[in-house]
Design a protein around this motif. Structure first.
Motif, short mmCIF file in Angstrom:
data_model
loop_
_atom_site.label_atom_id
_atom_site.label_comp_id
_atom_site.label_asym_id
_atom_site.label_seq_id
_atom_site.Cartn_x
_atom_site.Cartn_y
_atom_site.Cartn_z
N PRO A 56 0.81 -1.22 0.00
CA PRO A 56 0.00 0.00 0.00
C PRO A 56 0.84 1.26 0.00
O PRO A 56 0.51 2.25 -0.69
CB PRO A 56 -0.82 -0.10 1.29
N SER A 57 1.93 1.22 0.76
CA SER A 57 2.78 2.40 0.83
C SER A 57 3.33 2.74 -0.56
O SER A 57 3.31 3.89 -0.99
CB SER A 57 3.92 2.14 1.81
N GLY A 60 0.57 4.17 -2.85
CA GLY A 60 0.34 5.59 -2.60
C GLY A 60 1.52 6.42 -3.06
O GLY A 60 1.36 7.49 -3.64
N LEU A 75 -5.29 11.47 -0.41
CA LEU A 75 -5.43 10.03 -0.18
C LEU A 75 -4.12 9.31 -0.45
O LEU A 75 -3.67 8.48 0.33
CB LEU A 75 -6.54 9.46 -1.06
N CYS A 76 -3.49 9.64 -1.60
CA CYS A 76 -2.22 8.97 -1.94
C CYS A 76 -1.15 9.32 -0.91
O CYS A 76 -0.38 8.46 -0.47
CB CYS A 76 -1.76 9.41 -3.32
N LEU A 79 -1.89 7.36 2.07
CA LEU A 79 -1.72 5.93 1.80
C LEU A 79 -0.24 5.56 1.83
O LEU A 79 0.13 4.47 2.25
CB LEU A 79 -2.32 5.58 0.44
N PRO B 394 -7.23 6.43 4.62
CA PRO B 394 -8.50 6.51 3.92
C PRO B 394 -9.54 5.72 4.69
O PRO B 394 -9.40 4.53 4.86
CB PRO B 394 -8.19 5.80 2.60
#
Lengths: 516, 493, 230, 106
Positions: A56-57, A60, A75-76, A79, B394
């Protein structure tokens, strides 16, 4: 109504523009290399745990370069930043966990500040598109507070004073592969945020002077702190903080002068590319060295000189071009402060050179750690080294043709070399320094003031919990304790007669208000 | 039968029939009845939401008479949203309960009557979300109240009985206050239907007194500070599946009625100043609830006080609603997203807390170190639910905060935004207090045999839902646009 | 630690006084004549064919309220059953039949009460009466039978009693659902069978309400004689 | 004074009395009875105010509401008594203040 409302996934816009392209290439390259590196060097049993956070890191971290509106950017950004906690605490030691907690706390604060800024900007601009946001905030009455929020948030990301400890903390305990991504790409997201969000040429001079001064202070102080730490990674972390201070100087330039802004932006991009690659190479470097023995080890140590020299800004390296671009940008401003900064800029290279020497010494002392075949790590590392060497020649020339041309002139060679020479001389001199001075070595733990801050928070927490510090005989009663008072207030507020009477009084209040 | 047109009626009658059948089915078969009912209701609720999204809100005339003679049900976007939330949480809680209430003791857990009581509660919640009649609200509230009070005491411990008694008297006080309000309102207007009231309400002392009484009673049922006095004990000492339902759904039922009365039925400024009082109390709830959560030493008390705090956010919509249709749209969407994300996350948190308590055999936070080792999915679920509570991105909680902060800033009343940010930080503080213990790497002895995969994974599923809710925000905002509050405020969908 | 000591006793008094004042003001502010929905309801009742307007409101216009009200009653019964401490407690206290006087009285009264209950239901559509009144009398008859030893208290909670308790609600639900298949809405009785359907519900409801009242009584019997703490 | 006002005033008085009892009386049975006072007060108010119809005959809607309300109140009272009793058996307390029960005045 205009869409300040996030319509959700459908309103997220992703696009590639001139600013985003170099960052996208940099992020994609670094995250890929570090993923492969981490995969190759992590024991099979720990891979799942590491990559649960890594993926996920990375997602993002790469897509942030494509984000075209406030929501997707945010969000990115989040993230990438939040799962990084899992990378920092991967080692599961007490230090790593403490570093992770501090990192997560600072990240949460930074996110909150960024969110506040973005919301204000979105409301002021009545839009979510990033270019519109930065433009609209320049003419808004909330301009100052918004820019301050943005700078505070970015400052936490890139490790500006007084949070200079955040970068060393996040590199030191992280496994090498992941650390190289954090070192190379993570802080550069802060640089991207500067380009995307800060308004150009709208702030008063004093404002930008303060920002530039803060940047210079960070550049110098982080170098001093870095030379006093004891692990190669911590040294690299402080070096990053120092370099990020220079980026902040460029941001300061762009804030006040619209004419100098393109130059400043060029400098920020140049610094990001150059520093991202070189720092990544160095982070991988000490891990590679520790895996090698004999002649291969010597060769690897020698190869470390390439990124080190680039960071110092030696001629023909990417660092030289980046620094030149920065000098040009600062030079475009007139006044006492910009001129002072201009004069001081070359001196920052002394700090960098000293850091690189310190790093080199510490790395040389590292002992071989694993018997895993070093073939894949070395190959990946060579790729990064090649990128460091070549990036200057693939430079999109229109940013700053002048910088590339003058990189070959003799006088500029000299300006690039003397700081390094001073650092070497200083290092030699230190060998004959009195013992007291040498004892300073290693007095800075990675994280410096943040560790103290964290200890203070823990103490406050204990105090709030009403527990005594010693755990032995309590000192209750001697000290005014707020927790029992709060508990007692709640107890009497929920006791039946009091509570129900309070409710009936609330009823009466509502009726009285309604029938005025 | 045209099922689509009958959905509002079916959403009440199906769980009611389930309750009746589960009572005669006996303790062995009752869980199966409950599961079948849960699945049916979920399908019906989703169908209703889709129907409302496609064709807009509609009214359902029970008995075919129509208001003012008969009772009308109202199916609009907001109602559909709460019905779907109830159905999702309801299904998960039903599944969880099949693992939680396994016991061979004939007298334990209310003689196996949990399922019947729970289906009655589900019926009453659905009825409450759909009703368009102010007296019918009273009947629904009593159904909710009786089932909730009983479910709190179903464990049978002294603490649960004491909490149940407090809850019962609070419930009585609220019910009587509400009924008095209805009596005055009817005496003044001669109407009981909300939609008729909306078009006929004129300034009048008696009507205003009645409505103020009704709002106050609903505030008590929603446990807004300072009327929260019954909540922590009740939610903290009930069996965990019950706590989950109480915290995530039951308080939303009465809140939903406040929402409709304040923003839909009454003309703007009909009760001048009340919306400010509600906003101020909401802010006080956020701060006071969080501070108290920070001070708790037992896990379910912490979660219960967190509910006190999270309820506060829901009331910020009222002062913001005075600032025009745009701000109202933002704020309403914000509270709806908040209600959803809090509903999912809080249910997950309570179920997670319940599983932790079963495994540790106690509820002291300080002695729960090392949970991550033996129950990683469970701990992860609690942590994820925490992410939503804090409003970190999120997550659904983040989406809600974003919308509410936008609304506050757009209204020019920035202090509500300051409250929101403070609330997020305080939530981070109390969640970190809990998580820092759970994530400790100390060896622990757990009652592993009592663990069932369901009690470990279901909290995680709910928490994940709360996080992923951020992706469903467009859907929520479409449903909000299809709610009568916005349609009557002149916002074209 | 009682809140009585800490909390000034005057405040609840003041609060209740405030309630008196505000509600009194609201009542006095009303006009002395108002129709409410009286006219509409009377006209509607004529159309529906039920002579007793209150019954028409209860079971027809606002039949939905009544459906939920039955649910409340059954729910309360279930709730009290779930709270019962010892199902066999009452059986131990009522040992054997009552004496000759009570026995004779019971034998006379109980059938009479059952007839009265039936009558109350029957007249419900035209005069005051109905399922609740009938159910209350029926429940009282049941209590009388149990206390004088003609019926077993342990029956409460048994399968057959559960069925009796539930049958009213189930029938009501069935009748409520029935019009849906003909395209009507919930509880929209077809005009031709309205009266018979309502009577059908009323009869079964009377049984369930009676069983509810009896169960409420039986289930709350104490675990120990005299209700003292063990 | 109109007839309807007599009933209504009585209802208001009963409601206020019940409120005081529910708030201030410690014994739980007192509280249950007080809540019933409040309920009866509201029913009286409903019936009283429903009797203002100039068209002759009372308004049937408040009557229906009262009938429904009575059943609901009966249900609530039954539950209340059951809980109070069970609470007393479990703890020996007859109030919510954690004070031992007075014993004599039961």
């Amino acid at each position: 109504m205009t869409p300040i409302l996030p319509a959700g996934i459908r309103s997220l816009t992703f696009s590639l523009d001139e600013t985003g392209t170099p960052f996208l290439i940099l992020f994609a390259f670094l995250w890929t290399i570090s993923a492969l590196y981490a995969f190759a060097t992590t024991p099979a049993g720990e891979r799942a745990r590491l990559f649960a956070y890594f993926v996920p890191s990375a997602l993002g971290g790469v897509t942030v370069a494509l984000a075209g509106d406030a929501i997707s950017f945010y969000l990115c950004f989040a993230l990438m930043a939040i799962p990084a906690w899992g990378l920092i605490t991967h080692a599961r030691t007490a230090e790593a966990r403490r570093a992770g907690t501090i990192y997560l706390t600072l990240t949460a604060i930074g996110e909150a500040l960024l969110l506040a800024a973005l919301v204000i900007m979105a409301v002021e601009a009545d839009s979510l598109a990033l270019p519109v946001l930065a433009e609209a905030i320049g003419t808004s009455p909330l301009r100052d507070i918004t820019v301050a929020l943005l700078l505070a948030s970015i400052g936490l990301k890139i490790g500006t004073l007084p949070a200079s400890g955040v970068l060393p903390l996040s590199y030191t305990y992280t496994p090498a592969g992941a650390a190289s991504a954090l070192a190379g790409a993570s802080a550069k997201v802060g640089a991207l945020a500067m380009l995307r969000l800060l308004p150009a040429g709208v702030m008063p001079e004093e404002w930008s002077y303060a920002v530039m001064a803060l940047g210079m202070a960070t550049a110098f102080l982080a170098a001093i702190l870095g030379t006093l730490t004891t692990t190669p990674r911590a040294v690299l972390g402080y070096s990053s903080a120092s370099q990020m201070g220079l980026i902040l100087v460029a941001a300061g330039v762009s804030l006040t002068s619209a004419e100098a802004a393109p130059l400043a932006y060029g400098a920020i991009v140049a610094f990001s590319l150059h520093h991202g690659l070189a720092k990544s190479a160095l982070v991988l470097g000490d891990d590679v060295v520790s895996r090698l023995t004999g002649r291969a080890r010597t060769a690897a140590l020698a190869a470390l000189a390439l990124p080190a020299l680039a960071l110092v800004g030696a001629p023909l390296t990417s660092g030289f071009v980046a620094k030149y671009a920065l000098k040009d940008a600062v030079h475009a401003l007139h006044g006492t402060v910009p001129e002072a900064v201009y004069a001081l800029l070359p001196w920052t290279a002394i700090g960098t050179a000293a850091l690189m020497l310190r790093y080199f010494v510490l790395t040389r002392e590292r002992t071989a750690e694993t018997h895993v075949s070093p073939r894949v790590p070395v190959a990946l590392w060579s790729l990064v080294l090649a990128a460091v060497a070549l990036v200057v020649w693939m430079w999109p020339a229109h940013w700053n043709v002048h910088a590339i041309e003058s990189a070959l002139s003799l006088s500029s060679m000299w300006t690039a070399l003397w700081p390094g020479l001073i650092a070497v001389a200083g290092w030699m001199a230190l060998r004959y320094a009195p013992r007291g001075a040498r004892r300073l070595n290693g007095i800075v733990p990675p994280g410096d003031v943040l560790l103290g801050l964290a200890a203070a928070v823990r103490a406050a927490d204990r105090w709030l919990a009403g527990r005594s510090r010693s755990g032995g005989v309590t000192a209750r009663g001697e000290r005014a304790d707020i927790a029992p008072a709060l508990r007692a207030t709640e107890r009497s507020a929920v006791a039946w007669t009091a509570a129900s009477t309070l409710f009936v009084l609330l009823v009466l209040l509502l009726v009285a208000l309604s029938t005025r | 039968m045209n099922v689509l047109a009958q959905l509002p009626g079916l959403l009440v009658v199906v769980p009611l029939a389930g309750a009746a059948i589960s009572f005669v089915a006996g303790r062995r078969r009752a869980p199966h009845v409950a599961l079948a009912t849960a699945l049916t209701v979920l399908a019906l609720a989703v169908a209703l939401a889709v129907h409302v999204l496609d064709d807009g809100p509609f009214r359902y005339q029970v008995g075919g008479w129509g208001a003012p003679l008969g009772i009308d049900l109202v199916a609009d976007g907001a109602a559909a949203l709460f019905l779907v939330l109830t159905a999702i949480v309801g299904l998960v809680v039903t599944l969880y309960a099949t693992a939680y209430f396994r016991t061979d003791d004939e007298t334990a857990y209310g003689h196996g009557l949990f399922w019947t009581l729970w289906l009655f509660m589900w019926t009453s919640l659905n009825a409450l979300f759909l009703t368009g009649d102010v007296f019918n609200v009273y009947v629904c509230l009593e159904l909710v109240g009786i089932s909730a009070v009983t479910l709190v005491t179903i464990g049978g411990g002294a603490e649960a009985l004491r909490a149940g008694a407090r809850y019962l008297f609070a419930s009585m006080l609220g019910a009587m206050t509400y009924l008095l309000g209805v009596a005055l309102l009817y005496a003044a207007t001669g109407q009981l239907d909300m939609d008729v009231l909306r078009t006929t309400l004129v300034a009048d002392t008696t009507a205003a007194t009645g409505l103020a009484l009704m709002i106050a009673a609903l505030v008590l049922k929603t446990a807004l500070v300072p009327a929260h006095f019954w909540l922590p004990a009740a939610h903290g000492s009930a069996p965990s599946p019950v706590s989950a339902v109480l915290s995530s759904l039951v308080v939303k039922g009465s809140y939903f009625v406040i929402l409709r009365l304040m923003l839909d039925v009454m003309p703007a400024d009909y009760l001048p100043g009340v919306e400010i009082v509600l906003g101020v109390l909401g802010s006080a709830a956020i701060v006071w609830g969080s501070v108290q959560a920070l001070l708790q030493t037992r896990i379910k008390q912490l979660v219960a006080y967190s509910t006190v705090a999270q309820i506060g956010y829901l009331f910020l919509v009222f002062p913001l609603a005075r600032h025009g249709a745009d701000v109202l749209t933002l704020a309403l969407t914000g509270v709806l997203v908040h209600a959803l994300s809090h509903g999912l996350a809080k249910a997950g948190l309570f179920l997670g807390a319940g599983s932790l308590m079963t495994r540790f055999g106690h509820d002291r936070i300080a002695d729960m170190g090392g949970a991550v080792r033996s129950a990683p999915a469970l701990t992860f679920g609690v942590a994820l639910a925490g992410v939503t509570m804090m409003g970190l991105p999120p997550s659904g909680g983040f989406g809600a905060k974003w919308l509410l902060v936008s609304a506050a800033l757009a209204s020019g009343e920035w202090w509500w935004a300051a409250v929101l940010v403070t609330g997020g930080l305080l939530a981070a503080a109390y969640m970190f207090r809990l998580l820092s213990v759970l994530l400790k790497d100390t060896p622990t002895e757990l009652h592993a045999s009592k663990g069932d995969a369901r009690t470990e994974w279901l909290p995680l599923a709910l928490a994940l839902g709360a996080v992923l809710l951020v992706l469903a925000i467009p859907l929520v905002s479409n449903l909000a646009a299809a709610s009568n509050v916005l349609i009557h405020a002149g916002v074209t969908p | 630690m009682g809140d009585r000591r800490r909390f000034p006793a005057l405040l609840p008094l003041l609060a209740s006084g405030g309630v008196l004042a505000f509600v009194g003001r609201a009542v006095l502010a009303l006009p002395p004549a108002a129709n409410g929905l009286a006219v509409e309801m009377r006209d509607g009742a004529k159309a529906s064919g039920i002579k007793n307007v209150v019954t028409a409101v209860l079971l027809d216009f606002r039949g939905y309220d009544t459906l939920l009200e039955i649910a409340v009653l059954m729910l309360a019964t279930v709730a009290v059953l779930s709270l019962r401490e010892d199902p066999a407690a009452l059986s131990r206290r009522i040992a054997g039949r009552a004496g000759p006087v009570l026995g004779a009285l019971t034998r006379t009264l109980a059938p009479l009460m059952i007839i009265v209950a039936g009558h109350l239901v029957w007249v419900g559509s035209s005069e005051p009466g109905g399922a609740f009144q009938g159910g209350a009398v029926l429940g009282a008859a049941g209590i009388l039978l149990v206390l004088s030893g003609y019926a077993q208290p342990a029956w409460a909670g048994q399968r057959i009693v559960r069925w009796v308790l539930t049958v009213g609600l189930l029938a009501f639900i069935g009748v409520a659902l029935y019009p849906m298949f003909g395209g009507g809405s919930l509880l929209q009785y077809p005009a031709e069978s309205r009266k018979s359907l309502i009577l059908f519900i009323e009869i079964l409801l009377t049984l369930s309400i009676g069983a509810s009242i009896l169960s409420l009584f039986l289930a709350s019997a104490s675990a120990t004689a005299g209700g003292e703490r063990p | 004074m109109s007839t309807y006002l007599v009933y209504t005033a009585g209802g208001v008085l009963l409601y206020a009395l019940g409120t005081y009892g529910l708030l201030a009386k410690r014994h739980l049975i007192h509280k249950v009875i007080s809540a019933n006072f409040m309920g009866s007060g509201v029913f009286l108010i409903l019936i009283g105010l429903g009797n203002r119809s100039p068209e002759g005959g009372p308004d049937p809607v408040p009557q229906a509401m009262v009938l429904t309300g009575i059943v609901v109140t009966v249900a609530l009272t039954a539950l209340g008594l059951a809980i109070v009793k069970r609470y007393y058996t479990a703890t020996g307390l007859d109030n919510l203040d954690d004070e031992p029960s007075a014993g004599g005045d039961r």
